[in-house]
Design a protein around this motif. Structure first.
Motif, PDB file in Angstrom:
ATOM      1  N   THR A 177     -14.737   0.044  -7.249  1.00  0.00           N
ATOM      2  CA  THR A 177     -14.633   1.294  -6.491  1.00  0.00           C
ATOM      3  C   THR A 177     -14.245   2.447  -7.409  1.00  0.00           C
ATOM      4  O   THR A 177     -14.767   3.557  -7.282  1.00  0.00           O
ATOM      5  N   ASP A 215      -4.979  -3.385  -2.585  1.00  0.00           N
ATOM      6  CA  ASP A 215      -6.397  -3.628  -2.334  1.00  0.00           C
ATOM      7  C   ASP A 215      -7.165  -2.336  -2.097  1.00  0.00           C
ATOM      8  O   ASP A 215      -8.365  -2.352  -1.871  1.00  0.00           O
ATOM      9  N   THR A 216      -6.467  -1.222  -2.132  1.00  0.00           N
ATOM     10  CA  THR A 216      -7.153   0.072  -2.089  1.00  0.00           C
ATOM     11  C   THR A 216      -6.493   0.970  -3.134  1.00  0.00           C
ATOM     12  O   THR A 216      -5.271   1.022  -3.209  1.00  0.00           O
ATOM     13  N   LEU A 217      -7.309   1.614  -3.920  1.00  0.00           N
ATOM     14  CA  LEU A 217      -6.747   2.514  -4.925  1.00  0.00           C
ATOM     15  C   LEU A 217      -7.601   3.773  -4.889  1.00  0.00           C
ATOM     16  O   LEU A 217      -8.711   3.785  -5.394  1.00  0.00           O
ATOM     17  N   ASP A 218      -7.098   4.786  -4.261  1.00  0.00           N
ATOM     18  CA  ASP A 218      -7.920   5.994  -4.183  1.00  0.00           C
ATOM     19  C   ASP A 218      -7.571   6.955  -5.309  1.00  0.00           C
ATOM     20  O   ASP A 218      -6.723   6.668  -6.146  1.00  0.00           O
ATOM     21  N   THR A 219      -8.232   8.099  -5.337  1.00  0.00           N
ATOM     22  CA  THR A 219      -8.097   8.984  -6.500  1.00  0.00           C
ATOM     23  C   THR A 219      -6.676   9.475  -6.692  1.00  0.00           C
ATOM     24  O   THR A 219      -6.216   9.631  -7.811  1.00  0.00           O
ATOM     25  N   PHE A 220      -5.967   9.678  -5.598  1.00  0.00           N
ATOM     26  CA  PHE A 220      -4.608  10.205  -5.738  1.00  0.00           C
ATOM     27  C   PHE A 220      -3.704   9.194  -6.444  1.00  0.00           C
ATOM     28  O   PHE A 220      -3.033   9.494  -7.423  1.00  0.00           O
ATOM     29  N   ILE A 221      -3.713   7.957  -5.897  1.00  0.00           N
ATOM     30  CA  ILE A 221      -2.863   6.919  -6.479  1.00  0.00           C
ATOM     31  C   ILE A 221      -3.282   6.646  -7.925  1.00  0.00           C
ATOM     32  O   ILE A 221      -2.443   6.507  -8.818  1.00  0.00           O
ATOM     33  N   VAL A 223     -11.418  -3.248  -6.398  1.00  0.00           N
ATOM     34  CA  VAL A 223     -10.769  -1.968  -6.678  1.00  0.00           C
ATOM     35  C   VAL A 223     -11.366  -1.373  -7.947  1.00  0.00           C
ATOM     36  O   VAL A 223     -11.670  -0.172  -8.023  1.00  0.00           O
ATOM     37  N   ASP A 279       0.872  -1.163   0.000  1.00  0.00           N
ATOM     38  CA  ASP A 279       0.000   0.000   0.000  1.00  0.00           C
ATOM     39  C   ASP A 279       0.919   1.225   0.000  1.00  0.00           C
ATOM     40  O   ASP A 279       1.608   1.483   0.970  1.00  0.00           O
ATOM     41  N   MET A 280       0.951   1.931  -1.122  1.00  0.00           N
ATOM     42  CA  MET A 280       1.894   3.041  -1.243  1.00  0.00           C
ATOM     43  C   MET A 280       1.368   4.282  -0.533  1.00  0.00           C
ATOM     44  O   MET A 280       0.197   4.622  -0.645  1.00  0.00           O
TER      45      MET A 280
END
Lengths: 558, 120
Positions: B91, B55-61, B88, B22-23
């Motif tokens: 989402t 397992d999580t990719l939000d708008t920034f990444i 992901v 998770d970066m």
């Protein structure tokens, strides 16, 4: 009912990763499946990033709510400047310059409940709600689970390795520093051992050669000189051993001082007088400058003597013949100052800091081959600090002398009770008559004895002494054998004729068997060598019969 | 923090980037910079971004990943994003992010095949 389960601070970028992980872990505990977990974590991540990026950091609180529906609430609060264009953002019309503008509006789409409050004064608070598959039955179990969560690491192997790497780097840095210090202290100890060996060999050589001379039965004059050499070396050895023991105590932190109220003027004055012969013998002037009134401090008298002795000894090593050593005592407002000023070789400013370090000797000291172990001033420093004092060294440079200034907190004079307890008890107080034609040589001793509560009178010749005995009625008479006109032997034989019984102690610069026998025959009980060793005299005073018995004739007391 | 890096591996004329952690944001930006430099020094013509570990990719990444793709394109390289978890992907759709202009593929094998086709 709403229960807070967990709170995570968002102060750094890494905290966002932690927030995402905690969200996922908590969601899993609450029975949320993979896809909702991802949605929740993504939404929380968006809002938490806003708090970090625009709100100068904040925190994320996780709460569970049982009514109206079982729900997980995630409240992200910051104390930033609030959000402008909120309506535009929420409608997805706003395009920020820094992001895609989808954070808030996107997060709202990902969750079941969304609430935002933002003001310029109190920052922004966003609450995200996520419906749970069923009610939270056991909140305690959940809390316990969270407890385990927060105690275990975030579970990010890379982060952990990174953290361990950084800790290892720090530890390595520490080790390098420790190693360097160890190297330095090792070098200092090596130098110290070399010096110690050198010192001891010098002493041994002097003792051995004087012993050799005495073996060959030299004339009286030479023998006496050799004996002087030997006693000087033994005295030196004694100081060396004392210094070593003190240094060892100092290093182990067991250096002890027994403080009681004392007058710094008297105490320092005594020590200066005790050193006068030796210093003036080296063609150096020794001055003692002090106020008339006493300067009271709370100190250990033997330690004060040691401090002053070490200071004088140090200065005498670095001052050329013809030079002058001044010892000053002053009282300030809260501190008493003891200052030692010499006009010796001084030192460069960069060396001033080191003078109080153990085993340190400047190149000048080595050049002068002054001897010593480089411990004297280090011991002074430790002793001064044990007295809650401070000290500093000052020099205007090479050849310009050295000033060492010591400060001790001022104390109050002893109360009558303390004096009673601190001094000696009445039973061991004595009336002492000192007889010596060289008045200066007994001045220090008489002061010292008085300070310890004895009554002391001084006489400069035999007839005066005999006169004084009838009025003063001393218990102890300390008499120099080498008096002019009426010598000590005759004084003794006259004194024993008197009805008043007293203990007679002879003091002599030349004590051989013949003169010792003659002294004892004349009525002296003891013969002590000159210069008089005060500790020996004190031992003798202790040994003598207690006062109650002293009024009776001495024979009866024994 | 120089210790923190996402590894970039060169395989033939492609660069393979596997994101397994998770970066945090800075790490994602560092990856973008590193990748730019590696594209220059290796003259690689393709980039395979494996995000199966995310397992999580939000708008920034997501924006950074899209940015990597655009940057690579300007440097003469094609980018294929592989291994996105279904949750992901869902989402991202819900967030309204479509990662336009970014080639995607289900897994590394298919991604490599796609890259080869793109590079012909």
């Amino acid at each position: 009912m709403t229960t807070q389960i967990l709170k995570v601070a968002v102060q750094a970028e890494h905290d966002l990763v932690l927030v995402r992980q905690r969200t996922r872990q908590l969601a899993e505990q609450l029975g949320l499946a993979g896809s909702p977990r991802t949605r929740l974590a993504t939404a929380v991540s968006e809002i938490a990033r806003n708090a970090y990026q625009y709100g100068h950091g904040g925190h994320v609180a996780f709460l569970v709510e049982s009514a109206p529906v079982p729900r997980l609430l995630v409240r992200v609060e910051d104390s930033g400047p609030g959000i402008n264009h909120l309506d535009e953002i929420m409608q997805g019309r706003y395009r920020s310059t820094t992001g895609l503008g989808l954070g808030l509006s996107g997060a709202r789409r990902l969750v079941d409940y969304f609430d935002i409050e933002t003001t310029e004064e109190r920052g922004t608070s966003v609450t995200l709600g996520f419906d749970l598959p069923g009610p939270v039955l056991d909140v305690q179990e959940l809390l316990d689970g969270v407890d385990i969560l927060t105690r275990t690491s975030p579970g990010n192997p890379f982060g952990e390795v990174l953290q361990q790497n950084q800790e290892l780097l720090r530890a390595q840095g520490d080790l390098v520093e420790v190693n360097r210090k160890l190297g330095e202290s090792q070098a200092a100890k090596d130098r110290f051992l070399a010096m110690l060996g050198h010192e001891l060999r010098n002493l041994l050589n002097a003792l051995r050669s004087s012993q050799e001379v005495i073996k060959r039965r030299p004339d009286e004059n030479l023998r006496r000189r050799m004996e002087d050499v030997a006693s000087l070396q033994i005295e030196h050895l004694g100081r060396l051993v004392d210094d070593l023991l003190d240094a060892s105590r100092m290093i182990r932190g067991t250096l002890e001082v027994q403080r009681r109220p004392l007058d710094l003027v008297t105490e320092v004055g005594h020590t200066v007088e005790a050193w006068r012969d030796e210093i003036e013998g080296r063609d150096l002037q020794l001055q003692f400058i002090a106020p008339e009134d006493p300067v009271w401090v709370l100190a250990d008298p033997t330690r004060i003597a040691q401090i002053v002795g070490n200071l004088i000894s140090n200065s005498s090593k670095f001052t050329d013949p013809g030079g002058c050593i001044k010892v000053l005592v002053q009282a300030g407002e809260t501190m008493a100052t003891l200052e030692l000023i010499d006009d010796g070789c001084g030192m460069e400013e960069q060396h001033l800091q080191q003078v109080f370090e153990p085993f340190s000797q400047t190149s000048e000291a080595r050049k002068r081959m002054v001897g010593g172990l480089g411990l004297g001033l280090a011991i002074v420093k430790a002793l001064v600090e044990a007295h809650e004092g401070s000290l500093e060294a000052h020099s205007d440079g090479m050849g310009r002398g050295l000033t060492l200034t010591l400060h001790f907190p001022l104390g109050s004079p002893p109360s009558a009770l303390e004096e009673e307890q601190g001094g000696m008890d009445i039973a061991s107080r004595r009336r002492i008559l000192l007889i010596d034609d060289h008045e200066a040589s007994i001045l220090g001793l008489s002061e010292l004895l008085r300070l310890d509560g004895h009554e002391v009178e001084v006489a400069g010749d035999g007839p005066t002494a005999i006169d004084r005995v009838s009025t003063f009625k001393p218990e102890i008479v300390v008499c120099d054998l080498g008096l002019p006109e009426m010598d000590g032997f005759e004084v003794a034989s006259r004194l024993v004729e008197l009805p008043h019984a007293m203990t007679l102690i002879a003091v002599s610069g030349f004590v051989d068997k013949a003169s010792q026998k003659r002294a004892l025959d004349s009525g002296f009980q003891r013969v002590l060598p000159k210069p008089l060793d005060v500790t020996v005299l004190y031992g003798l005073l202790q040994e003598l019969a207690p006062k109650a018995a002293a009024d009776a004739p001495l024979e009866a007391a024994e | 923090m120089t210790l923190e890096r996402i590894a970039i591996v060169k395989i033939e004329e492609c660069l393979l980037v596997t994101i397994q952690v998770d970066m945090h944001d800075r790490l994602a930006l560092t990856l973008r910079e590193d990748l730019g430099e590696r594209l220059l020094t290796t003259q690689a013509r393709g980039v395979l971004l494996d995000i199966s570990g995310l397992d999580t990719l939000d708008t920034f990444i997501a924006r950074v990943l899209a940015g990597i793709s655009s940057m690579a394109k300007l440097l003469g390289a094609e980018t294929v994003l592989v291994g996105m978890q279904p949750a992901v992907a869902m989402t991202l759709v819900e967030l309204g992010l479509t990662l336009e202009g970014v080639h995607t593929s289900l897994d590394v094998d298919r991604g490599m095949a796609l890259l080869k086709k793109l590079l012909v």
